[in-house]
Design an enzyme around this catalytic site. Sequence first.
Site, mmCIF file in Angstrom:
data_model
loop_
_atom_site.group_PDB
_atom_site.id
_atom_site.type_symbol
_atom_site.label_atom_id
_atom_site.label_comp_id
_atom_site.label_asym_id
_atom_site.label_seq_id
_atom_site.Cartn_x
_atom_site.Cartn_y
_atom_site.Cartn_z
ATOM 1 N N HIS A 165 48.956 1.257 29.827
ATOM 2 C CA HIS A 165 50.059 0.955 30.742
ATOM 3 C C HIS A 165 50.709 -0.396 30.484
ATOM 4 C CE1 HIS A 165 46.820 3.313 32.698
ATOM 5 N NE2 HIS A 165 47.817 4.134 32.929
ATOM 6 N N GLU A 196 52.025 -0.375 35.230
ATOM 7 C CA GLU A 196 53.054 -0.493 34.187
ATOM 8 C C GLU A 196 54.193 -1.396 34.643
ATOM 9 O OE1 GLU A 196 56.516 2.198 32.106
ATOM 10 O OE2 GLU A 196 54.623 3.204 32.546
#
EC number: 1.17.7.4
Length: 310
Positions: free
Chosen positions: A75, A127
């Site tokens: 991520h 993320e």
Amino acid sequence: MRKLILCNPRGFCSGVVRAIQVVEVALEKWGAPIYVKHEIVHNRHVVNALRAKGAIFVEELVDVPEGERVIYSAHGIPPSVRAEAKARKLIDIDATCGLVTKVHSAAKLYASKGYKIILIGHKKHVEVIGIVGEVPEHITVVEKVADVEALPFSSDTPLFYITQTTLSLDDVQEISSALLKRYPSIITLPSSSICYATTNRQKALRSVLSRVNYVYVVGDVNSSNSNRLREVALRRGVPADLINNPEDIDTNIVNHSGDIAMTAGASTPEDVVQACIRKLSSLIPGLQVENDIFAVEDVVFQLPKELRCS
């Protein structure tokens, strides 16, 4: 006779395959333990399997002994994490998906050109936290259309927008349309920030919805792209369940009429999908399984150089 339509592509994307390989190859090369910051991908089956091989998953680098190796999840991470790792003399290995890295790079590039950046995404998703951390003073996160209306920028502010890679195509379309309506001069990447795997899985599911009365999405509750797949079906009026194991399948499905579609999030192992297929077949005698191929994926990401065979 009822059908189970299997969407293709489904399951692992190239970024997930690479991230898992990073941990596995690191364990083979250096032995256990290998530390991983955050779940390498958002799937309990994957995480538990790697944990059994000797991976140790941590949320904070303070839990990694000084001088040890640490892998960053698919991520992505903010620069502050790299700085902390360096300060603690950790040996870091980056398993960030290449398509996430592309969004990080775009944020840095356009911030350096003087643009204010609007990031469409979920503020608490790891993320998004990583992308914002690149240039926090330049980025504003919007999660919904109402957030666009609350933006403080004037019409002559240079604006650039990007998105989290695992969002709903429907949501991004709505929010980006609102951005363009309010700020006609706003620009974005020539190619979408949404990753190819997210796009393909959502479009593959969309393409079969008119033929089914129920959808199963095999994926973890923590998986953004798996949740978005379920929303694709619900938004179009087709009931859908997110399941992580065969045991999650409601036995009352036998009492439903019509055909069923099944897909899987980008971090879901195929063996879990196959177990779910077997469970459905045991519940619905004579169930016919049909593969529906929307696209064929051939993207491959290289391992980090320190893990490649010399």
